[in-house]
Design a protein around this motif. Structure first.
Motif, PDB file in Angstrom:
ATOM      1  N   PHE A 307      44.962  55.593  34.983  1.00 48.63           N
ATOM      2  CA  PHE A 307      45.459  54.261  35.340  1.00 48.63           C
ATOM      3  C   PHE A 307      44.268  53.370  35.677  1.00 48.63           C
ATOM      4  N   LYS A 308      44.191  52.212  35.003  1.00 50.63           N
ATOM      5  CA  LYS A 308      43.081  51.296  35.266  1.00 50.63           C
ATOM      6  C   LYS A 308      43.622  49.905  35.579  1.00 50.63           C
ATOM      7  N   LEU A 309      43.229  49.360  36.728  1.00 48.32           N
ATOM      8  CA  LEU A 309      43.580  47.993  37.124  1.00 48.32           C
ATOM      9  C   LEU A 309      42.329  47.129  37.030  1.00 48.32           C
ATOM     10  N   ASP A 310      42.428  46.059  36.254  1.00 46.66           N
ATOM     11  CA  ASP A 310      41.286  45.162  36.053  1.00 46.66           C
ATOM     12  C   ASP A 310      41.708  43.741  36.380  1.00 46.66           C
ATOM     13  N   VAL A 311      41.227  43.192  37.494  1.00 50.86           N
ATOM     14  CA  VAL A 311      41.564  41.830  37.908  1.00 50.86           C
ATOM     15  C   VAL A 311      40.328  40.956  37.770  1.00 50.86           C
ATOM     16  N   ASP A 312      40.498  39.796  37.150  1.00 50.04           N
ATOM     17  CA  ASP A 312      39.387  38.865  36.926  1.00 50.04           C
ATOM     18  C   ASP A 312      38.679  38.546  38.247  1.00 50.04           C
TER      19      ASP A 312
END
Length: 587
Positions: A307-312
């Motif tokens: 699971f990967k969360l990428d927030v600007d």
């Protein structure tokens, strides 16, 4: 003609159809009369008119364009009328006047006021000009005029009278039919309106009954669920053996699944009833996304998924205005679906700043997986309520099929659209854009300061808690849970007893169930708020509710209660509420 046409349009078509026949017969008689009198111009004019009428009749029967046929007939009549006055007869007589009257009447009836006025002017103005010229200086041209005898006048007048009578009679009948039809339509509309009012009243009663039914069912389902989940939490807090912990986790997992199904049904019902109100409060999107995905990451890892969360990073220091609760609901459903339908592989959640206009930002949310994928022909149906891609999917993965329906409705209520890209066996991606106003507030830098005040080992140990609850299972659960925090509560079996306890005792906080016999929680709270002692009337009251009524939050606050916790509640949530409302007193 068709039933969809109005009575007047049907009358116009019939007038043209039968009128062409009458005009053709009248012109035939006139042609024979002037032909045998060697009046060549009048005979040619009559013959031309007969040919024109025949062509227009054929056109009308081939293509039922009655407007074009009426225009063509009026244009021909206008030209012929001018030629009679200026060339053939070079005079204005009763025949000319009758032709003008027929053209005027016909144009108004067939084409309405605007065209009727135009054709009236086109026929009367040239005739008036001719009469003025003839009066002032006489009208002389090189063409010798035809002289009409009495027989020609009689035939013309007879034909014109027949046409005028036919036109007026035909339209008078049509107008009467139209008036009768309007009266009947008015009565029918009144009857339908009455039926519609009855149907609306029934629908409103049905909606109210549905709301009450959902509330009752919610209460009846959530109450035992509260006990199941609560007892599971208590047992897991008691350091069980590994085999017992595994059983308890299965029990808690199943109970939470059932609770999720109940919540989905209630959420969808709330959305469909139009009761959803979107908030506009400050929040930090990075923190929100971390909170949403925190628990989901653990669920994905348990399944062996990456699971990967990428927030600007540009969103990290921005304070946005919006509804974090609804964003949570949307993202949570999308991520839950991604994990559910991905046997192995990866889950990516990306939040990208698409456009930054200083006072507003446009953000793209994307949830991508390497799951089973969706067939192209099923991309629309997956957003329908109680629908999944296929029966096999439902059997294998379970669920109500409400998650994506809730997501779609929440986005549509904000005039947003979901984009779906999917390949069978390779995964799916759900994405949407959302615009947020940006606050000028600057996020403060968090500095960890040394604690200046130390509480006792358990600051809630001396807390005096009154619990108003009629369900004995819930009473036992609350006692056991509060005992973990060294709290010994007082129990009131209904609202009336809670009011009595408040009159003769002292408490720091009340946990108030809403649905109780003798006196419900709302009335009990109102009675407590009326007490003369300000310490008692101002006591914090937290509602405990398993109700699904959409306006339950407003009802709780209207009754004077400070807050509410939905059953089945999480121990941490209840503990946080107790700390918020009583920590200052205890400290």
């Amino acid at each position: 003609m068709s039933k969809e046409q109005s009575f007047l349009d049907q009358a116009r078509i019939r007038l043209l159809y039968y009128g062409f026949f009458l005009i053709f017969v009248a012109l035939g008689a006139l042609y024979l009369n002037v032909y045998f009198q060697n009046q060549k111009m009048l005979a040619d004019t009559a013959l031309f008119l007969m040919g024109s009428v025949a062509v227009l009749f054929k056109y009308l029967t081939w293509r039922p364009d009655w407007r074009s046929a009426a225009h063509a007939l009026l244009i021909i009549g206008t030209l012929v009328n001018a030629s009679l006055v200026y060339a053939s007869m070079q005079t204005v007589n009763i025949i000319t006047v009758q032709v003008i009257i027929i053209v005027i009447v016909f144009s108004y009836y067939m084409l309405g006021q605007q065209w009727g006025l135009m054709y009236s002017l086109l026929n009367t103005v040239p005739v008036l000009v001719f009469m003025i010229i003839e009066y002032n200086s006489g009208y002389i041209i090189s063409i010798k005029p035809n002289k009409v005898d009495q027989s020609t006048i009689i035939i013309s007048l007879f034909a014109n009278f027949i046409l005028l009578i036919f036109i007026h009679s035909h339209f008078y009948t049509a107008f009467l039919k139209n008036i009768r039809h309007l009266k009947n339509s008015s009565r029918e509309q009144a009857r339908l309106y009455s039926k519609m009012e009855t149907a609306i009243e029934k629908a409103e009663k049905s909606a109210q009954a549905k709301s009450e039914f959902l509330s009752i069912m919610s209460h009846e389902i959530r109450t035992p669920l509260n006990a199941v989940i609560g007892m599971s939490n208590l047992l897991m807090m008691s350091n069980p053996r590994p085999d017992q912990r595994e059983n308890l986790e299965i029990l808690k997992f199943s109970a939470n699944n059932l609770l999720a199904i109940v919540n989905d049904v209630l959420d969808f019902s709330k959305i469909e009833s139009g009761k959803v109100v979107f908030e506009n409060i400050r929040f930090n999107l990075v923190e929100l996304m971390n909170n949403i995905c925190g628990g989901q990451i653990l669920k994905a890892e348990e399944k062996g998924l990456l699971f990967k969360l990428d927030v600007d990073s540009s969103l990290r220091d921005k304070v946005l205005f919006g509804d974090p609760t609804r964003i949570t609901q949307i993202i949570f459903n999308l991520v839950s679906n991604a994990i559910k339908f991905t046997p192995q592989g990866n889950i990516w959640v990306r939040v990208t700043c698409v456009e930054d206009r200083h006072n507003t930002v446009t953000v793209n949310f994307s949830v991508r997986d390497t799951g089973i994928g969706i067939e192209k022909e099923n991309l629309e149906s997956i957003f329908e309520p109680f629908t999944q891609e296929s029966l096999a999917t439902t059997r294998e993965y379970g669920g109500t099929g409400l998650g994506l329906a809730i997501v779609k409705r929440l986005l549509e209520l904000q005039e947003l659209q979901m984009t779906v890209n999917s390949t069978m066996g390779r995964g799916s991606e759900f994405s949407f854009h959302m615009e947020f106003p940006v606050s000028t507030e600057v996020l403060p830098v968090v500095v960890t300061a040394p604690e200046t005040k130390q509480f006792s080992e358990n600051p809630l140990a001396c807390l005096r808690v009154l619990i108003a609850e009629d369900n004995m299972v819930n009473v036992m659960l609350m006692k056991k849970l509060l005992s973990k925090w060294s709290i010994n509560p007082t129990i009131a079996e209904n609202g009336e007893r809670a009011v009595e306890f408040m009159q003769y005792g002292n408490f720091d906080i009340i946990l108030m169930d809403l649905q109780m016999p003798v006196m419900n929680g709302f009335d009990a709270a109102k009675e407590i708020r009326k007490m003369a002692d300000p310490k008692k009337s101002g006591i914090p009251i937290i509602a405990l509710t398993a109700s699904a009524l959409f306006d339950i939050k407003e009802q709780v606050y209207e009754a004077g209660m400070n807050d509410y916790v939905s059953k089945p509640f999480k121990p941490d949530e209840l503990l946080e509420k107790l700390n918020n409302y009583t920590l200052n007193k205890v400290g």
